[in-house]
Design a protein around this motif. Structure first.
Motif, PDB file in Angstrom:
ATOM      1  N   GLY A 195       0.759  -1.106   0.029  1.00  0.00           N
ATOM      2  CA  GLY A 195      -0.035  -0.190  -0.033  1.00  0.00           C
ATOM      3  C   GLY A 195       0.792   1.215   0.011  1.00  0.00           C
ATOM      4  N   LEU A 196       2.142   1.212   0.376  1.00  0.00           N
ATOM      5  CA  LEU A 196       3.083   2.219   0.246  1.00  0.00           C
ATOM      6  C   LEU A 196       3.322   2.610  -1.297  1.00  0.00           C
ATOM      7  CD1 LEU A 196       4.657   4.455   1.938  1.00  0.00           C
ATOM      8  CD2 LEU A 196       6.535   3.020   1.406  1.00  0.00           C
ATOM      9  N   THR A 197       3.248   1.913  -2.199  1.00  0.00           N
ATOM     10  CA  THR A 197       3.404   1.986  -3.686  1.00  0.00           C
ATOM     11  C   THR A 197       2.388   1.306  -4.406  1.00  0.00           C
ATOM     12  OG1 THR A 197       5.091  -0.091  -3.904  1.00  0.00           O
ATOM     13  CG2 THR A 197       5.916   1.941  -3.554  1.00  0.00           C
ATOM     14  N   ALA A 215      10.359   8.845  -4.905  1.00  0.00           N
ATOM     15  CA  ALA A 215       9.677   9.133  -6.279  1.00  0.00           C
ATOM     16  C   ALA A 215       8.494   8.054  -6.617  1.00  0.00           C
ATOM     17  CB  ALA A 215      10.754   9.079  -7.377  1.00  0.00           C
ATOM     18  N   ILE A 216       8.660   7.175  -5.986  1.00  0.00           N
ATOM     19  CA  ILE A 216       7.590   6.096  -6.294  1.00  0.00           C
ATOM     20  C   ILE A 216       6.403   5.811  -5.439  1.00  0.00           C
ATOM     21  CG2 ILE A 216       8.922   4.787  -7.874  1.00  0.00           C
ATOM     22  CD1 ILE A 216       9.212   2.536  -5.937  1.00  0.00           C
ATOM     23  N   ALA A 217       6.778   6.421  -4.169  1.00  0.00           N
ATOM     24  CA  ALA A 217       5.789   6.101  -2.846  1.00  0.00           C
ATOM     25  C   ALA A 217       4.562   7.303  -3.146  1.00  0.00           C
ATOM     26  CB  ALA A 217       6.414   6.063  -1.918  1.00  0.00           C
ATOM     27  N   GLY A 218       3.520   6.615  -2.763  1.00  0.00           N
ATOM     28  CA  GLY A 218       2.325   7.571  -2.299  1.00  0.00           C
ATOM     29  C   GLY A 218       0.774   7.177  -2.678  1.00  0.00           C
ATOM     30  N   LYS A 219      -0.025   8.129  -2.439  1.00  0.00           N
ATOM     31  CA  LYS A 219      -1.267   7.485  -2.539  1.00  0.00           C
ATOM     32  C   LYS A 219      -1.745   7.532  -4.126  1.00  0.00           C
ATOM     33  CE  LYS A 219      -2.981   8.997   1.810  1.00  0.00           C
ATOM     34  NZ  LYS A 219      -3.803   9.960   2.606  1.00  0.00           N
ATOM     35  N   ASP A 220      -2.620   6.702  -4.581  1.00  0.00           N
ATOM     36  CA  ASP A 220      -2.978   6.708  -5.986  1.00  0.00           C
ATOM     37  C   ASP A 220      -4.612   6.261  -5.967  1.00  0.00           C
ATOM     38  OD1 ASP A 220      -3.253   6.232  -8.773  1.00  0.00           O
ATOM     39  OD2 ASP A 220      -2.029   4.244  -8.698  1.00  0.00           O
ATOM     40  N   THR A 272      -3.509   2.325  -1.283  1.00  0.00           N
ATOM     41  CA  THR A 272      -2.381   3.339  -0.908  1.00  0.00           C
ATOM     42  C   THR A 272      -3.347   4.450  -0.039  1.00  0.00           C
ATOM     43  OG1 THR A 272      -3.181   4.576  -2.884  1.00  0.00           O
ATOM     44  CG2 THR A 272      -1.454   3.157  -3.218  1.00  0.00           C
ATOM     45  N   SER A 273      -4.634   4.325   0.011  1.00  0.00           N
ATOM     46  CA  SER A 273      -5.209   5.259   0.721  1.00  0.00           C
ATOM     47  C   SER A 273      -4.928   4.992   2.242  1.00  0.00           C
ATOM     48  CB  SER A 273      -6.874   5.116   0.503  1.00  0.00           C
ATOM     49  OG  SER A 273      -7.164   4.074   1.040  1.00  0.00           O
ATOM     50  N   GLU A 274      -4.686   4.008   2.747  1.00  0.00           N
ATOM     51  CA  GLU A 274      -4.028   3.776   3.989  1.00  0.00           C
ATOM     52  C   GLU A 274      -2.696   4.718   4.599  1.00  0.00           C
ATOM     53  OE1 GLU A 274      -3.873  -0.113   5.036  1.00  0.00           O
ATOM     54  OE2 GLU A 274      -6.098  -0.659   4.403  1.00  0.00           O
ATOM     55  N   ILE A 275      -2.096   5.216   3.513  1.00  0.00           N
ATOM     56  CA  ILE A 275      -0.757   5.835   3.954  1.00  0.00           C
ATOM     57  C   ILE A 275      -1.085   6.863   4.751  1.00  0.00           C
ATOM     58  CG2 ILE A 275       1.244   7.055   2.971  1.00  0.00           C
ATOM     59  CD1 ILE A 275       0.795   5.658   0.450  1.00  0.00           C
ATOM     60  N   PRO A 276      -0.352   6.842   6.034  1.00  0.00           N
ATOM     61  CA  PRO A 276      -0.957   7.758   6.916  1.00  0.00           C
ATOM     62  C   PRO A 276      -0.082   9.162   7.241  1.00  0.00           C
ATOM     63  CG  PRO A 276       0.531   6.203   8.107  1.00  0.00           C
ATOM     64  CD  PRO A 276       0.420   5.708   6.817  1.00  0.00           C
ATOM     65  N   PHE A 277       0.567   9.308   6.243  1.00  0.00           N
ATOM     66  CA  PHE A 277       1.347  10.725   6.178  1.00  0.00           C
ATOM     67  C   PHE A 277       1.631  11.096   4.709  1.00  0.00           C
ATOM     68  CE2 PHE A 277       4.173   6.883   7.414  1.00  0.00           C
ATOM     69  CZ  PHE A 277       4.605   6.736   5.752  1.00  0.00           C
ATOM     70  N   GLU A 278       2.258  12.259   4.539  1.00  0.00           N
ATOM     71  CA  GLU A 278       2.664  12.741   3.324  1.00  0.00           C
ATOM     72  C   GLU A 278       4.038  12.177   3.248  1.00  0.00           C
ATOM     73  OE1 GLU A 278       1.378  14.660   1.065  1.00  0.00           O
ATOM     74  OE2 GLU A 278      -0.429  14.632   2.205  1.00  0.00           O
ATOM     75  N   ARG A 318       7.320  -2.217  11.675  1.00  0.00           N
ATOM     76  CA  ARG A 318       5.932  -2.175  11.465  1.00  0.00           C
ATOM     77  C   ARG A 318       5.334  -1.323  10.147  1.00  0.00           C
ATOM     78  NH1 ARG A 318       7.708  -0.834  16.513  1.00  0.00           N
ATOM     79  NH2 ARG A 318       6.729  -1.765  18.268  1.00  0.00           N
ATOM     80  N   ARG A 319       4.106  -1.762   9.974  1.00  0.00           N
ATOM     81  CA  ARG A 319       3.609  -1.088   8.603  1.00  0.00           C
ATOM     82  C   ARG A 319       4.033   0.483   8.409  1.00  0.00           C
ATOM     83  NH1 ARG A 319       0.130  -3.260   5.361  1.00  0.00           N
ATOM     84  NH2 ARG A 319      -1.295  -1.370   5.281  1.00  0.00           N
ATOM     85  N   PHE A 320       4.367   0.751   7.416  1.00  0.00           N
ATOM     86  CA  PHE A 320       4.749   2.204   7.121  1.00  0.00           C
ATOM     87  C   PHE A 320       6.008   2.873   8.045  1.00  0.00           C
ATOM     88  CE2 PHE A 320       0.224   1.930   5.855  1.00  0.00           C
ATOM     89  CZ  PHE A 320       0.243   1.876   4.634  1.00  0.00           C
TER      90      PHE A 320
END
Length: 561
Positions: free
Chosen positions: A246-248, A279-284, A290-296, A522-524
């Motif tokens: 979910g990070l990429t 460069a490749i990580a982030g919400k999509d 990827t909506s679970e990423i808890p930060f910028e 841990r996750r993320f």
């Protein structure tokens, strides 16, 4: 070298541009040379097996060379060794044009970031909407077209990277046969490791590992379902980052499992891998995980510190580290690594074990999850194709094609993994049977596994990370989507007796074979793991201190200046 026949003319056109006496006539080089002066001599430019992103960005800025010249050098290196190693499946026929356009941007003062003008190879399951194929190493998808770039390819392009080509892999990311081999696909044959003749490269990101290890590009993208980034990274003397699921994004990445698939960088240094992950990580919006990423997304490369272990609490799940007749050098190096980490300021907790490890070893839930996910997700991928040359719409269609096409090497390489998946008692992964298996995996990999071990010691807040030889790290992290960073830890001694070749001609253990140290968290928690890996790398410098590969390309940037 071996390329898809359909791209023969394009490849020949690229090769025709590789004359070693070619003058640097591109406009970008001339413009840069007029405003910046190279501060080093040609002979001081690092070998392409050692060069880093920081080197490249500095030398591009100073006008020491251009991205076109750098790209030509990498193509020449690929051509030198690919007939032996089979790592690169296709070159991007537009690579030099893309490099020229990025040089032109640089000449006008536009620099997209650290990856601007840097050539990177990507695995042949990461789709690109260009002249290259996206096949997972199979003729079933040769010529198929996607509606747009995968998010991974789009992010690389936006960052200014040059997608140099597609590297080979274990066919269908090693999810087809019960009797296959790491690094084999019907389209490119058998990839082998550059550290010993016919050494198993590991997989499924075999071409990514081999290509990055000997400087066929600055780095590569791989994908992992269970071990497919970290294992070929360690066996090819690389840093590999297997991100949290979910990070990429996995959008338009040929799938195995939505619950376990993840895409990450494989590079020669921690910092270069961190640059690429940034460069490749982030919400999509195309991948809801990827909506679970808890930060910028941070700049993972920006705050790397040699002092990262100061005050850190590190655990060792000894229950999962076993000795064998061949891995004594790995365990000795691991114990030495533990002492290094202690001297760097960490408190190490031995026997920080996975609470439900025995249950994990008995569990068959992962096979259920992968089977039903593949049955579901591969159909979803087929349905997104804008051109589907073999009219594939289901796993059954894929099985039938593979059994019927002589190029797919059936029945010598069977399709038993697919048959087992297709025979699961559900039509897709939405059934209760699939959900229950996944929930069991989440427990066994989480509270019963990595999370439980992290919380087992260290007082308030628990441990910061776990460490293991990379050989033992992948499976338990895979089933619950937890991250791993592997970094070079050592090599088998020169006196090691090579193992007998297996039925596919591959050697499993050999002199000078690399192996790695894995950091799990841990996750993320990628930033923390990357920082630990960096501190260990900077203290030990294992990659540079170890033996050289047996085969190394000779072409360098200076040959094209």
């Amino acid at each position: 070298m071996i390329f898809s026949a359909s791209f023969g003319p394009a490849v020949l056109a690229l090769q025709a541009l590789l004359g070693v006496n070619a003058a640097p006539t591109d406009a970008a080089h001339q413009a840069r040379a007029a405003t910046h002066k190279c501060k080093i001599s040609i002979n001081e430019i690092p070998d392409l097996i050692d060069i880093t992103i920081d080197h490249i960005t500095t030398y591009l800025y100073d006008g020491c060379f251009t991205s076109v010249q750098l790209t030509k050098a990498y193509i020449a290196r690929i051509n030198e060794v690919n007939s032996t190693l089979h790592a690169v499946l296709e070159l991007n026929p537009d690579a030099l044009d893309i490099a020229a356009s990025l040089d032109a941007e640089r000449a006008k003062g536009k620099i997209r970031g650290p990856l601007h003008g840097v050539p990177i190879l990507i695995k042949d399951n990461i789709a690109t909407d260009d002249k290259m194929n996206n096949t997972a190493g199979s003729y079933a998808l040769l010529g198929a077209k996607v509606p747009r770039d995968s998010t991974m390819a789009a992010k690389l392009r936006a960052a200014g990277a040059i997608i140099l080509g597609k590297v080979g892999l274990s066919q269908w990311a090693n999810y087809r046969s019960s009797n296959g081999s790491s690094g084999w696909s019907s389209r490119h044959g058998q990839i082998t490791n550059a550290y010993y003749p016919n050494l198993d490269p590991s997989g499924s990101s075999s071409g990514s590992g081999v290509g990055a290890s000997i400087g066929l590009s600055l780095a590569a993208l791989g994908s992992e379902t269970s071990g497919s980034i970290v294992s070929p990274s360690q066996r090819n003397n690389l840093v590999g980052i297997k991100p949290t699921v979910g990070l990429t994004s996995r959008y338009l990445v040929i799938p195995i499992s939505e619950h376990q698939d993840t895409v990450g960088p494989m590079a020669r240094t921690v910092k270069d891998a961190a640059y690429i992950l940034t460069a490749i990580a982030g919400k999509d919006p195309y991948d809801n995980y990827t909506s679970e990423i808890p930060f910028e997304i941070p700049d993972y490369w920006r705050n790397l510190k040699r002092s990262s272990f100061q005050g850190a609490k590190i655990g060792i799940p000894r229950i999962a580290i076993t000795s064998s007749s061949t891995n004594a050098p790995v365990l000795a190096a691991f114990n030495n690594a533990v002492e290094v980490i202690k001297k760097l300021g960490a408190t190490v907790y031995d026997n920080a074990n996975f609470p439900a490890y025995d249950e994990y070893r008995r569990s068959g839930n992962s096979s259920i999850v992968l089977g039903l996910d593949f049955k579901t997700n591969v159909k979803q991928y087929f349905d997104q194709l804008t051109y589907n040359p073999n009219n594939l719409h289901s796993l059954k269609d894929l099985i039938d094609f593979t059994m019927a096409d002589p190029r797919e090497d059936y029945p010598d390489r069977n399709v038993n993994t697919w048959i087992s998946a297709n025979n699961q008692p559900c039509e897709d992964n939405s059934c209760a049977y699939a959900w229950n298996a996944y929930q069991a995996d989440v427990y066994l990999g989480g509270i019963g596994g990595i999370l439980g071990a992290l919380e087992s010691a260290g007082g308030e807040g628990g441990l910061d990370a776990l460490i293991m030889p990379t050989d033992f790290a992948a499976g338990i992290a895979a089933i619950a989507g937890y991250p791993i960073v592997t970094v070079p830890m050592g090599f088998y001694p020169e006196t090691t007796r090579p193992s007998a070749p297996n039925s596919r001609g591959l050697i499993s253990n050999a002199p000078n074979q690399p192996f790695g140290l894995a950091f799990l968290g841990r996750r993320f928690d990628e930033q923390k793991l990357i920082n630990f890996a960096f501190a260990f790398e900077q203290k030990t410098d294992v990659r540079k201190e170890g033996p050289d590969p047996y085969i190394v390309p000779s072409a360098q940037i200076k040959d094209f200046l």
